[in-house]
Design an enzyme around this catalytic site. Structure first.
Site, PDB file in Angstrom:
ATOM      1  N   HIS A  92      -7.849  -4.422  10.894  1.00 60.15           N
ATOM      2  CA  HIS A  92      -7.012  -3.832   8.485  1.00 60.15           C
ATOM      3  C   HIS A  92      -5.993  -5.160   8.371  1.00 60.15           C
ATOM      4  CE1 HIS A  92      -5.197  -0.730   9.963  1.00 60.15           C
ATOM      5  NE2 HIS A  92      -3.585  -0.953   9.895  1.00 60.15           N
TER       6      HIS A  92
ATOM      7  N   ASP B 143       0.363  -1.221   0.206  1.00 57.61           N
ATOM      8  CA  ASP B 143      -0.277   0.139  -0.113  1.00 57.61           C
ATOM      9  C   ASP B 143       1.136   1.062  -0.343  1.00 57.61           C
ATOM     10  OD1 ASP B 143       0.484  -0.767   2.700  1.00 57.61           O
ATOM     11  OD2 ASP B 143      -1.197  -1.115   3.247  1.00 57.61           O
TER      12      ASP B 143
HETATM   13  C1  F6R Z   1       1.054  -1.422   6.192  1.00 50.02           C
HETATM   14  C2  F6R Z   1       0.420  -2.641   6.445  1.00 50.02           C
HETATM   15  C3  F6R Z   1      -0.196  -1.956   7.582  1.00 50.02           C
HETATM   16  C4  F6R Z   1      -0.082  -2.952   8.982  1.00 50.02           C
HETATM   17  C5  F6R Z   1      -1.215  -2.628   9.892  1.00 50.02           C
HETATM   18  C6  F6R Z   1      -0.003  -2.858  11.470  1.00 50.02           C
HETATM   19  O1  F6R Z   1       1.713  -1.820   5.161  1.00 50.02           O
HETATM   20  O2  F6R Z   1       0.045  -3.500   5.279  1.00 50.02           O
HETATM   21  O3  F6R Z   1      -1.940  -3.583   7.945  1.00 50.02           O
HETATM   22  O4  F6R Z   1       0.332  -4.507   8.876  1.00 50.02           O
HETATM   23  O5  F6R Z   1      -0.985  -1.479   9.940  1.00 50.02           O
HETATM   24  O6  F6R Z   1       0.696  -1.742  11.522  1.00 50.02           O
HETATM   25  P1  F6R Z   1       2.420  -1.894  12.901  1.00 50.02           P
HETATM   26  O7  F6R Z   1       3.464  -3.048  12.011  1.00 50.02           O
HETATM   27  O8  F6R Z   1       3.062  -0.854  12.983  1.00 50.02           O
HETATM   28  O9  F6R Z   1       1.179  -2.092  13.834  1.00 50.02           O
END
Ligand code: F6R
Length: 246
Positions: free
Chosen positions: A138, A67
Site C-alpha cells: 500500500h 492521509d
Molecule cells: C502513511 C503512509 C503509509 C506508510 C506505510 C509504511 O502516511 O503513507 O503508506 O508509508 O504504511 O509505514 P511504515 O513506514 O511504518 O512501515
C-alpha cells in the site's frame, strides 16, 4: 525507475535530507508531499538537525500530507497531524498556513477529499512526493484491491494496516479507526518527482514486486512504474530480494 541502495537507514535518511534541503535553496516555495509511518522518522529528524544548523529553510515551502484517520481530530495524539507535529513540524520553520492536511472530522468526508484535491491543484501541484510503502504494497492508504480510486478518497483500512498503526492508539489495534482519507494513486502520480523510501527486511518482498512485477491494483505501489521520475531509496535489507523476479 531509479533505485539507490544505502548501507544503512541512517545514511539513507541523511542523504535524502541533504538533497531536500539543497533543493529548497534555489526553489524555496517548493510543494512537498509527506508520509507518516516509522520509515520517515529518521529523515524528519535529519531535516530538523539541518534546520537547527541553518542548513534547511522551510519558511516558504508548502506541505500536503498523504492521509489521515477518519473521525480523529487533529489534536488527538493518534492523528497523523499530531505525528507530523512531533516529528517534523515542531522541528523546522514551516509556516502553519502552508501546512495542509486532510481533516478527519470534516462533516462531509467526500467534500473534504474534493477540497484537498483542489488545494493541491491551486498550489501548483506537488513538486516532490515522499512515500513509504506498506508490506502489502500500500501507498498512503491505497490498499490492495480489485479496483483503485484515482483521486483523494475515503478508504476502509485492512486489519493488517490497523495493526501496523496500533502504536498510535495505545497499542490497541481495535482503537485504530476503520476508515481514513487518503490521496489516491492519481493524486500521487501527478507529483513532478517521487521518492519512495523503504528500510528493513519486511519491505524486501513488496519492493521486489514493485520493481519486477506487473502493474496491478493488488499492489498499489506497482503504479509507480508508469511515472517518469521515481526514485526508490532503500537500505540493503529492503533491497535484498531485488535480484529475484516477483
Ligand atoms: C502513511 C503512509 C503509509 C506508510 C506505510 C509504511 O502516511 O503513507 O503508506 O508509508 O504504511 O509505514 P511504515 O513506514 O511504518 O512501515
Amino acid at each position: 525507475m531509479k533505485t539507490t541502495i544505502f548501507k544503512d537507514e541512517r545514511t539513507l535518511a541523511r542523504t535524502l535530507a541533504v538533497q531536500i534541503a539543497a533543493a529548497l535553496g534555489p526553489r524555496p516555495t517548493s510543494i512537498l508531499g509527506l508520509p507518516t509511518g516509522r520509515t520517515p522518522i529518521r529523515l524528519y529528524r535529519e531535516l530538523g538537525t539541518l534546520h537547527a544548523h541553518a542548513q534547511a529553510d522551510f519558511s516558504q515551502a508548502t506541505t500536503f500530507n498523504l492521509d489521515e484517520f477518519l473521525g480523529i481530530p487533529p489534536e488527538h495524539p493518534g492523528s497523523y497531524r499530531s505525528f507530523m507535529q512531533e516529528h517534523l513540524f515542531s522541528k523546522v520553520n514551516l509556516q502553519p498556513e502552508r501546512i495542509n492536511f486532510l481533516s478527519g472530522v470534516a462533516p462531509d468526508p467526500d467534500a473534504e477529499c474534493r477540497r484537498y484535491e483542489a488545494a493541491i491543484e491551486a498550489a501548483g501541484g506537488i513538486d516532490l512526493q515522499l512515500l513509504g510503502i506498506g508490506t502489502n504494497g500500500h501507498i498512503g492508504f491505497n490498499e490492495p484491491a480489485r479496483e483503485l480510486a484515482g483521486p483523494t478518497h475515503r478508504v476502509t483500512l485492512k486489519a493488517s494496516t490497523r495493526r501496523a498503526n496500533a502504536a498510535l492508539f495505545g497499542g490497541d489495534a481495535e482503537q485504530v479507526p476503520r476508515e481514513a482519507l487518503s490521496m489516491g494513486m492519481a493524486t500521487i502520480l501527478h507529483a513532478k518527482r517521487i521518492v519512495l523510501i523503504a528500510t528493513g527486511k519486511s519491505k524486501a518482498r513488496c519492493i521486489a514486486r514493485l520493481v519486477n512485477g506487473p502493474i496491478t491494483p493488488k499492489l498499489p505501489a506497482s503504479f509507480l512504474q508508469v511515472h517518469r521520475d521515481v526514485e526508490l531509496m532503500l537500505d540493503a535489507a529492503a533491497a535484498e530480494a531485488l535480484a529475484v523476479r516477483a
